[in-house]
Design an enzyme around this catalytic site. Sequence first.
Site, short mmCIF file in Angstrom:
data_model
loop_
_atom_site.label_atom_id
_atom_site.label_comp_id
_atom_site.label_asym_id
_atom_site.label_seq_id
_atom_site.Cartn_x
_atom_site.Cartn_y
_atom_site.Cartn_z
N GLY A 72 0.73 -1.26 0.00
CA GLY A 72 0.00 0.00 0.00
C GLY A 72 0.75 1.30 0.00
N THR A 73 1.16 1.77 1.19
CA THR A 73 1.73 3.10 1.31
C THR A 73 3.07 3.20 0.58
OG1 THR A 73 0.66 3.33 3.46
CG2 THR A 73 2.40 4.90 2.93
N GLY A 93 0.59 -3.91 4.25
CA GLY A 93 1.01 -5.15 4.90
C GLY A 93 0.02 -5.68 5.91
N ASP A 96 12.31 -3.51 9.59
CA ASP A 96 12.67 -2.81 10.81
C ASP A 96 12.65 -3.82 11.95
OD1 ASP A 96 13.03 -1.23 13.00
OD2 ASP A 96 11.24 -0.01 12.74
#
Length: 295
Positions: free
Chosen positions: A190-191, A218, A243
């Site tokens: 998405g983003t 996600g 991350d």
Amino acid sequence: MDVALRVGFAANVAHHQSVLRDCLSACEQGVRELGVQLRVVGRTYDAIAEAGLLQGYDGLHKYPYGRDGGLMRLVAEVVGLGPDRTLDGVIYLIDPVDPSSIFPEALALKRQCVIHGKPFVSTMAGLRDWLEMERVTRGLAPDAQVDDLHQFEAQTLALIAHDALKPQMLAFVERNFALLSRFGQRVGTGTTGQQLNELARRLGWQGPGDWIQRFQSGPLGGDAQIADLVLQGRCQRVIFFEDPHVARQHEADIQLLERAVTTRTRSVVCTTSPPVAQRWCDAAQARARARGASH
């Protein structure tokens, strides 16, 4: 003179036959050329010896069996224990249905590689590709037997980044836009996908449609959608900036994607940190120039 790479090496039991044999047979020349020092966990070392692989090579070093802390020792050496006990990366050929691949030491091995910006190679295709990149980086002529992994126009690339690493993904794509645009298709969640499409327009992208095809975010299932592409053989390379410092509510979805990658061990490459991805891009461009000059 280049210092020999020190690399941890392990493979799940199911890979001790065909995958390990085929992998090392394909990579033996590169291992010897580079003088790679392989720190090999016990049962994997035994499997290499029984198969007659890397005979006479003095860069093989046997580490304890997994039950005796072999993988744990590799984790500590990824972090670093002095000049003679610091690894430059890890090869861990993962069988996705082997429960030991999700033992704490196995998960910590990958996590510490990501934290310290070192390669974590989990597939046969990934090992072939990583070794070729190291060869090219050190000035050796490209190996034509690895050309199949570099036919980007016929491949799909997935670009994914956790929230804290989205700025690094944008900087990475901007720096390597020409190379990444060679892929026949790009997909993302998405983003990240939205931001990369906006970046591509700013950089003057004029191709048909969006630069990257967007799936769900996600947490809403985007990782699962890309995992399906991988399993169908429709996505050959994943660059996933993870991350490791945050708790992830959709951890199961992330593991699903990682398991899909290792299921397609012979054909899919996955990169999980910005430094490793940039080193790959630099080497891939150098390799393309060298191959072009040789034709």
